[in-house]
Design a protein around this motif. Structure first.
Motif, PDB file in Angstrom:
ATOM      1  N   LYS A  45       0.851  -1.184   0.000  1.00 24.94           N
ATOM      2  CA  LYS A  45       0.000   0.000   0.000  1.00 24.94           C
ATOM      3  C   LYS A  45       0.896   1.246   0.000  1.00 24.94           C
ATOM      4  CE  LYS A  45      -3.971  -2.009   2.420  1.00 24.94           C
ATOM      5  NZ  LYS A  45      -3.473  -3.386   2.618  1.00 24.94           N
ATOM      6  N   ILE A  46       0.457   2.276  -0.714  1.00 23.49           N
ATOM      7  CA  ILE A  46       1.234   3.507  -0.817  1.00 23.49           C
ATOM      8  C   ILE A  46       0.337   4.688  -0.505  1.00 23.49           C
ATOM      9  CG2 ILE A  46       2.601   4.983  -2.342  1.00 23.49           C
ATOM     10  CD1 ILE A  46       3.231   2.439  -3.984  1.00 23.49           C
ATOM     11  N   ILE A  47       0.785   5.533   0.422  1.00 21.05           N
ATOM     12  CA  ILE A  47       0.106   6.785   0.711  1.00 21.05           C
ATOM     13  C   ILE A  47       1.013   7.922   0.275  1.00 21.05           C
ATOM     14  CG2 ILE A  47       0.944   6.856   3.113  1.00 21.05           C
ATOM     15  CD1 ILE A  47      -1.726   8.260   3.826  1.00 21.05           C
ATOM     16  N   ALA A  48       0.427   8.976  -0.292  1.00 17.03           N
ATOM     17  CA  ALA A  48       1.203  10.092  -0.834  1.00 17.03           C
ATOM     18  C   ALA A  48       0.657  11.413  -0.304  1.00 17.03           C
ATOM     19  CB  ALA A  48       1.158  10.082  -2.359  1.00 17.03           C
ATOM     20  N   ALA A  49       1.545  12.393  -0.154  1.00 18.69           N
ATOM     21  CA  ALA A  49       1.146  13.717   0.321  1.00 18.69           C
ATOM     22  C   ALA A  49       2.049  14.770  -0.303  1.00 18.69           C
ATOM     23  CB  ALA A  49       1.234  13.796   1.844  1.00 18.69           C
ATOM     24  N   PRO A  50       1.508  15.949  -0.629  1.00 16.32           N
ATOM     25  CA  PRO A  50       2.348  17.051  -1.106  1.00 16.32           C
ATOM     26  C   PRO A  50       2.922  17.840   0.069  1.00 16.32           C
ATOM     27  CG  PRO A  50       0.056  17.709  -1.204  1.00 16.32           C
ATOM     28  CD  PRO A  50       0.073  16.292  -0.671  1.00 16.32           C
ATOM     29  N   TRP A  51       4.160  18.326  -0.102  1.00 15.91           N
ATOM     30  CA  TRP A  51       4.731  19.268   0.856  1.00 15.91           C
ATOM     31  C   TRP A  51       4.331  20.698   0.464  1.00 15.91           C
ATOM     32  CZ3 TRP A  51       5.556  14.601   1.999  1.00 15.91           C
ATOM     33  CH2 TRP A  51       6.287  14.201   3.105  1.00 15.91           C
ATOM     34  N   THR A  52       4.102  20.921  -0.811  1.00 21.00           N
ATOM     35  CA  THR A  52       3.651  22.232  -1.280  1.00 21.00           C
ATOM     36  C   THR A  52       2.832  22.063  -2.547  1.00 21.00           C
ATOM     37  OG1 THR A  52       4.358  24.435  -2.040  1.00 21.00           O
ATOM     38  CG2 THR A  52       5.803  22.586  -2.576  1.00 21.00           C
ATOM     39  N   CYS A  53       1.915  22.984  -2.753  1.00 18.87           N
ATOM     40  CA  CYS A  53       1.242  23.078  -4.039  1.00 18.87           C
ATOM     41  C   CYS A  53       2.161  23.843  -5.001  1.00 18.87           C
ATOM     42  CB  CYS A  53      -0.094  23.789  -3.892  1.00 18.87           C
ATOM     43  SG  CYS A  53       0.045  25.541  -3.441  1.00 18.87           S
ATOM     44  N   PRO A  54       1.898  23.818  -6.297  1.00 20.52           N
ATOM     45  CA  PRO A  54       2.671  24.655  -7.219  1.00 20.52           C
ATOM     46  C   PRO A  54       2.629  26.117  -6.788  1.00 20.52           C
ATOM     47  CG  PRO A  54       1.379  23.062  -8.454  1.00 20.52           C
ATOM     48  CD  PRO A  54       0.932  22.948  -7.018  1.00 20.52           C
ATOM     49  N   LYS A  55       3.746  26.801  -6.956  1.00 20.68           N
ATOM     50  CA  LYS A  55       3.823  28.189  -6.466  1.00 20.68           C
ATOM     51  C   LYS A  55       2.811  29.103  -7.153  1.00 20.68           C
ATOM     52  CE  LYS A  55       8.323  28.890  -6.865  1.00 20.68           C
ATOM     53  NZ  LYS A  55       9.587  29.664  -6.763  1.00 20.68           N
ATOM     54  N   TRP A  56       2.478  28.804  -8.408  1.00 21.57           N
ATOM     55  CA  TRP A  56       1.517  29.663  -9.099  1.00 21.57           C
ATOM     56  C   TRP A  56       0.103  29.514  -8.548  1.00 21.57           C
ATOM     57  CZ3 TRP A  56      -2.325  27.095 -11.854  1.00 21.57           C
ATOM     58  CH2 TRP A  56      -2.053  25.772 -12.252  1.00 21.57           C
ATOM     59  N   MET A  57      -0.111  28.514  -7.714  1.00 18.33           N
ATOM     60  CA  MET A  57      -1.401  28.353  -7.049  1.00 18.33           C
ATOM     61  C   MET A  57      -1.444  29.028  -5.689  1.00 18.33           C
ATOM     62  SD  MET A  57      -2.518  24.402  -7.762  1.00 18.33           S
ATOM     63  CE  MET A  57      -2.684  23.713  -9.401  1.00 18.33           C
ATOM     64  N   LYS A  58      -0.320  29.581  -5.236  1.00 21.31           N
ATOM     65  CA  LYS A  58      -0.231  30.101  -3.869  1.00 21.31           C
ATOM     66  C   LYS A  58      -0.615  31.572  -3.778  1.00 21.31           C
ATOM     67  CE  LYS A  58       3.249  27.253  -1.536  1.00 21.31           C
ATOM     68  NZ  LYS A  58       4.507  27.316  -0.772  1.00 21.31           N
ATOM     69  N   VAL A  59      -1.233  31.905  -2.641  1.00 21.98           N
ATOM     70  CA  VAL A  59      -1.486  33.307  -2.278  1.00 21.98           C
ATOM     71  C   VAL A  59      -1.006  33.524  -0.854  1.00 21.98           C
ATOM     72  CG1 VAL A  59      -3.438  33.607  -3.846  1.00 21.98           C
ATOM     73  CG2 VAL A  59      -3.843  32.772  -1.524  1.00 21.98           C
ATOM     74  N   SER A  60      -0.683  34.768  -0.530  1.00 24.59           N
ATOM     75  CA  SER A  60      -0.187  35.067   0.813  1.00 24.59           C
ATOM     76  C   SER A  60      -1.310  35.128   1.833  1.00 24.59           C
ATOM     77  CB  SER A  60       0.581  36.399   0.806  1.00 24.59           C
ATOM     78  OG  SER A  60      -0.254  37.449   0.359  1.00 24.59           O
ATOM     79  N   ASN A  61      -2.533  35.456   1.398  1.00 21.12           N
ATOM     80  CA  ASN A  61      -3.683  35.474   2.306  1.00 21.12           C
ATOM     81  C   ASN A  61      -4.948  35.326   1.473  1.00 21.12           C
ATOM     82  OD1 ASN A  61      -4.949  38.295   1.800  1.00 21.12           O
ATOM     83  ND2 ASN A  61      -2.749  38.717   2.068  1.00 21.12           N
ATOM     84  N   LEU A  62      -6.046  35.021   2.150  1.00 20.55           N
ATOM     85  CA  LEU A  62      -7.303  34.779   1.440  1.00 20.55           C
ATOM     86  C   LEU A  62      -8.124  36.045   1.247  1.00 20.55           C
ATOM     87  CD1 LEU A  62      -8.506  31.362   2.913  1.00 20.55           C
ATOM     88  CD2 LEU A  62      -6.846  31.839   1.110  1.00 20.55           C
ATOM     89  N   GLU A  63      -7.675  37.151   1.827  1.00 19.36           N
ATOM     90  CA  GLU A  63      -8.406  38.406   1.686  1.00 19.36           C
ATOM     91  C   GLU A  63      -8.043  39.114   0.376  1.00 19.36           C
ATOM     92  OE1 GLU A  63      -6.826  37.591   4.712  1.00 19.36           O
ATOM     93  OE2 GLU A  63      -8.782  36.806   5.341  1.00 19.36           O
ATOM     94  N   THR A  64      -6.759  39.298   0.150  1.00 18.18           N
ATOM     95  CA  THR A  64      -6.326  40.011  -1.050  1.00 18.18           C
ATOM     96  C   THR A  64      -5.955  39.073  -2.193  1.00 18.18           C
ATOM     97  OG1 THR A  64      -3.981  40.049  -0.420  1.00 18.18           O
ATOM     98  CG2 THR A  64      -5.392  41.811   0.450  1.00 18.18           C
ATOM     99  N   LEU A  65      -5.712  37.805  -1.872  1.00 15.80           N
ATOM    100  CA  LEU A  65      -5.265  36.810  -2.850  1.00 15.80           C
ATOM    101  C   LEU A  65      -3.979  37.252  -3.550  1.00 15.80           C
ATOM    102  CD1 LEU A  65      -8.629  35.639  -4.501  1.00 15.80           C
ATOM    103  CD2 LEU A  65      -7.447  34.701  -2.510  1.00 15.80           C
TER     104      LEU A  65
END
Length: 506
Positions: A182-202
């Protein structure tokens, strides 16, 4: 000391010499690395197979066998199994196959690597380790910081060199040995182009560390997971489970994304729906972080808050099966709390490490603590899987990345001066003790009677093939004589001071 000169002296032992630090080492020279006799984890009728490891290192997965005695017993020292008291069904036990682990394994000779992997993973000629954890993209034990879609646009998704040249080849070798891994997988980060610093200003967050997933891109990020599962399937590798984010409350890892429970709940609903839409059976474990929720009161009981926010009526709800935990903060008593609040959801223990901070290469310091807290301390609190961090690192604790763990040891350490001298640490013994007798699909069962000895910790199981298993841990200063009974057969076992004995019988 050369292995070939002492095989005759230690036919039953899996370890051949000890360093001053109480670490088992072996120089495989040019001979295949394997046990002189493969471990027997499939007992004949009327026989019990036992594996013993002591903190002094005199016995290290030392195998012995004995005959069982027909009938029950009234001895006051008896652990009497009660199969009517049923708890969780076990998925298995294992190690993380990081880029660093794969890199070191592939530096070994093919013959020695195959023999080592057979000893670890084979259900018939080894200890039967049955679970692995991998990263989706980079971890702090990768060749570089990257994701599987660094160029903007999900159509640019592609497996990278770490996967294609290292992790996948090693996983294929393991799957040849144990096709049911059995194999379980997890990301340490999403792609940087998907990232925002906060959810208010995006505002965009063009950094590997910290940042949130842009909620406007949750569908694209869920598709990223789908493409990963499909790409691995195309390589003949089934991804049994994922978690949405490794350590979602850790903003400081070499690669990380901050995902508090409110955000994870929203994303998981979309992820489960995408899996369902694409006919994927991959399970989802939420959270995947420490017992103490990074000491952020707003995140306490993170999995419960995710479950409550999700409800029951959403597409793919059957795929959200439970929560995963690490032990870098807090106490495993948190598992009892979460199980009580969500008894219909599963639990797994997905990561722990040894290193310089906890004297990780000293078996006399680590064996009892790791077996007590990591192994039996999670299994006896309803975890259906136990996974530790790197299967193999080199003696210099690498390769690793800046910003990640540069003080971690592997379950096995390899000497990078020759890539053949191996040292075994506590995590190797802990996982092999569990795997040697507790088979995937085993049910943990209770007892009707047991000795009242505070130094004796134990767990007992019924395997799918009808064999019984028990793991006995003696944390005290004196040996303990224990009778183990399944109601039809019994046997006497002496558990040495500061030792583990794993038993399987038929």
């Amino acid at each position: 000391m050369k292995t070939k000169n002492i095989f005759a002296m230690l036919l039953s032992a899996s370890v051949l010499s000890l360093t001053a630090c109480n670490v088992a080492t072996i120089d495989v020279d040019n001979t295949p690395y394997d046990l002189p006799v493969a471990p027997n984890t499939n007992p004949a009728d009327g026989q019990v197979q036992m594996f013993t490891t002591t903190v002094e290192g005199h016995d290290l997965l030392h195998q012995t066998s004995a005959a069982t005695v027909d009938g029950s017993t009234m001895a006051p020292t008896t652990i009497a199994l009660d199969p009517s008291k049923r708890y969780q069904t076990m998925d298995g036990f294992g190690f993380a196959i990081t880029y660093s682990s794969a890199y070191n394994l592939l530096k070994m000779s093919k013959e020695n690597r195959e023999a080592l992997l057979k000893k670890i993973y084979s259900p018939t000629e080894g200890y039967g380790v049955s679970y692995a954890r991998i990263a989706i993209g980079c971890s702090d034990f990768s060749s570089r910081e990257y994701t599987l879609c660094d160029k903007k646009g999900i159509e640019n998704f592609a497996l990278q060199s770490d996967e294609n040249d290292y992790i996948i080849p090693v996983l294929k070798e393991i799957l040849t040995i144990n096709p049911n891994l059995k194999i379980i997988a997890a990301p340490w980060t999403c792609p940087k182009w998907m990232k925002v610093s906060n959810l208010e200003t995006l505002k965009p967050h063009d950094e590997w560390t910290d940042g949130h997933v842009n909620p406007m891109l949750y569908n694209e990020y869920a598709e990223y997971f789908v493409k990963f599962v499909q790409a691995m399937s195309g390589q003949g590798i089934n991804i049994y489970a994922v978690s949405p984010q490794n350590e979602p409350l850790n903003k400081q890892n070499s690669a990380s994304t901050y995902m508090p429970w409110e955000e994870e709940a929203e994303f998981v609903k979309i992820l489960a729906g995408q899996f369902k839409k694409n006919n994927l059976k991959t399970q989802i474990y939420v959270y995947d972080h420490n017992y103490d929720y990074s000491k952020d009161a707003s995140q306490d009981d993170y999995p419960i808050k995710v479950y409550n926010a999700l409800g029951d009526n959403y597409e793919g709800s059957e795929l959200v099966v439970g929560a995963a935990y690490h032990d870098y903060g807090g106490n495993n008593t948190e598992l009892d709390d979460i199980h009580e609040k969500a008894p219909n959801k599963g639990l797994i223990f997905s990561e722990t490490s040894i290193g310089t901070w906890n004297d990780g290469r000293n078996l006399s310091k680590r064996l009892m603590a790791d077996m007590t807290n990591v192994a039996l301390g999670t299994v006896n609190k309803n975890c259906k899987a136990v996974l530790v961090w790197n299967l193999m690192l080199d003696k210099s604790m690498g390769p690793n990345l800046d910003g990640g763990c540069q003080t971690c040891f592997g379950a096995i350490d390899i000497d990078e001066s020759n890539y053949k001298t191996l040292s075994y640490n506590s995590h190797y013994y802990v996982i092999c003790h569990l795997s040697s007798v507790v088979k995937p699909g085993a049910v943990r069962v209770g007892t009707s009677r047991e000795p009242s000895n505070p130094n004796l910790i134990h767990s007992q199981f019924v395997n799918p093939d009808g064999t019984y298993a028990a793991i006995l841990l003696n944390t005290g200063a004196n040996s303990i004589d224990v009778t183990v009974s399944d109601g039809k057969k019994h046997f006497l076992v002496t558990v040495p001071t500061q030792s583990i004995i794993s038993c399987i019988w038929k």
